[in-house]
Motif scaffolding. Structure first.
Motif, mmCIF file in Angstrom:
data_model
loop_
_atom_site.group_PDB
_atom_site.id
_atom_site.type_symbol
_atom_site.label_atom_id
_atom_site.label_comp_id
_atom_site.label_asym_id
_atom_site.label_seq_id
_atom_site.Cartn_x
_atom_site.Cartn_y
_atom_site.Cartn_z
ATOM 1 N N ARG A 155 -9.995 1.291 8.891
ATOM 2 C CA ARG A 155 -8.420 0.706 7.809
ATOM 3 C C ARG A 155 -8.574 0.631 6.669
ATOM 4 N NH1 ARG A 155 -6.035 -3.721 10.214
ATOM 5 N NH2 ARG A 155 -8.406 -3.869 11.076
ATOM 6 N N GLN A 171 0.805 -1.363 -0.202
ATOM 7 C CA GLN A 171 0.044 0.004 0.351
ATOM 8 C C GLN A 171 0.742 1.113 -0.187
ATOM 9 O OE1 GLN A 171 -2.205 0.129 3.240
ATOM 10 N NE2 GLN A 171 -4.070 2.036 2.777
ATOM 11 N N GLU A 217 -2.677 5.584 -0.818
ATOM 12 C CA GLU A 217 -3.668 5.487 -1.445
ATOM 13 C C GLU A 217 -4.436 5.202 0.478
ATOM 14 O OE1 GLU A 217 -2.417 2.109 -4.648
ATOM 15 O OE2 GLU A 217 -1.852 1.401 -2.410
ATOM 16 N N SER A 218 -5.856 4.665 -0.025
ATOM 17 C CA SER A 218 -6.318 3.939 0.974
ATOM 18 C C SER A 218 -6.470 2.003 0.824
ATOM 19 C CB SER A 218 -8.133 4.153 0.925
ATOM 20 O OG SER A 218 -8.159 3.780 -0.046
ATOM 21 N N ARG A 263 -6.116 6.602 10.818
ATOM 22 C CA ARG A 263 -6.382 5.124 10.157
ATOM 23 C C ARG A 263 -7.408 4.454 11.277
ATOM 24 N NH1 ARG A 263 -2.782 1.101 6.977
ATOM 25 N NH2 ARG A 263 -2.463 0.583 9.186
ATOM 26 N N ASP A 323 -8.229 1.496 -2.568
ATOM 27 C CA ASP A 323 -7.808 1.625 -4.078
ATOM 28 C C ASP A 323 -6.280 0.769 -3.287
ATOM 29 O OD1 ASP A 323 -8.171 4.062 -4.389
ATOM 30 O OD2 ASP A 323 -6.320 5.240 -2.661
ATOM 31 N N PHE A 338 -10.874 2.321 4.286
ATOM 32 C CA PHE A 338 -11.678 3.285 3.821
ATOM 33 C C PHE A 338 -10.416 4.702 4.119
ATOM 34 C CE2 PHE A 338 -15.802 1.243 3.482
ATOM 35 C CZ PHE A 338 -15.472 1.364 2.376
ATOM 36 N N PHE A 339 -9.540 4.625 4.572
ATOM 37 C CA PHE A 339 -8.614 5.826 4.550
ATOM 38 C C PHE A 339 -7.392 5.871 4.088
ATOM 39 C CE2 PHE A 339 -4.954 7.902 6.628
ATOM 40 C CZ PHE A 339 -5.514 8.899 7.107
ATOM 41 N N ARG A 340 -7.684 6.803 3.267
ATOM 42 C CA ARG A 340 -6.953 6.995 2.348
ATOM 43 C C ARG A 340 -5.595 7.920 2.783
ATOM 44 N NH1 ARG A 340 -8.857 9.163 -1.645
ATOM 45 N NH2 ARG A 340 -9.106 6.750 -2.755
#
Length: 223
Positions: A124, A101, A133-134, A119, A137, A126-128
């Motif tokens: 964990r 990531q 990246e999230s 985060r 992603d 959806f947090f970008r």
């Protein structure tokens, strides 16, 4: 159903061995994440994973997908040696979609510590990370990667050697990547993914088709 029966019955997932970044976060200030090598302990973990691979597949063939990061490449190399694989029994494909990531600007260690805590609080998946990246992603690129896996799995036995069917699929990557591959194959919801933590360095997870579900054309189980 014919295509399903042609597919390998086993997908082996391995997290890279311990790297310098796992034991000293300050190393990110001077060395890119993609270039972090294994520690001495990480080499030993990779060799142990190779011994496990040998026990799992015996004399069967294996198609290996691997992250381009140095620590993953070194892990696969040590595994191949420890497993005693002959050159004709395996093939390797590097795939950037298996990379770690992207956490953004890792050089700012104090900032990263704050972001990691944030985060954890907000979720964990959806947090970008800023400029990174999230988990969602990573999910998108893993989904794209799996289309390549299925193309390899569906090769037929009569194909030329470079298009042959392999008995096993091996994927050497990173913790979150491994969890999301399981999420896709085992149909986890986001909440289930967040309840599962990363495997240890050098840990081996095996997805295997159960005989009963294989006949029914259903999915894999973790064993």
């Amino acid at each position: 159903m014919h295509t399903r029966r042609q597919r390998p019955s086993r997908i082996i997932l391995v997290r890279h061995g311990e790297s310098l970044g796992n034991i000293d976060k300050s190393v990110y200030e001077t060395l890119a994440d993609s270039r972090l090598p294994l520690t001495e302990r990480g080499v030993a973990q990779a060799q142990a994973a190779g011994e496990r691979l040998r026990d799992l597949i015996g004399n069967e063939t294996v198609f290996c997908f691997v992250s381009p990061y140095v620590r993953a490449q070194q892990t696969l190399n040590e595994m191949v040696k420890a497993a005693g694989l002959s050159p004709s029994s395996y093939r390797v494909r590097n795939d950037p979609r298996l990379r770690e990531q992207d956490f953004g600007n890792l050089q700012q260690v104090d900032t990263m510590r704050v972001l990691m805590a944030t985060r954890k609080e907000v979720g964990r998946f959806f947090f970008r990370f800023p400029n990174g990246e999230s988990g969602a992603d990573v999910y998108d690129r893993v989904t794209s990667f799996l289309s390549s896996v299925f193309r390899v799995m569906d090769k037929v036995r009569s194909a030329p050697p470079h298009h042959r069917r392999y008995d096993n699929i091996l994927i050497v990557s990173h913790g979150l990547t491994m969890r999301i591959i399981c999420m896709r194959f085992l149909h986890w919801e986001v909440e289930q993914l967040e309840d599962v933590w990363n495997p240890d360095n050098g840990e081996v997870w095996v997805l295997e088709r159960h005989p009963d579900t294989a006949r029914a054309g259903k999915g894999l189980v973790m064993c």
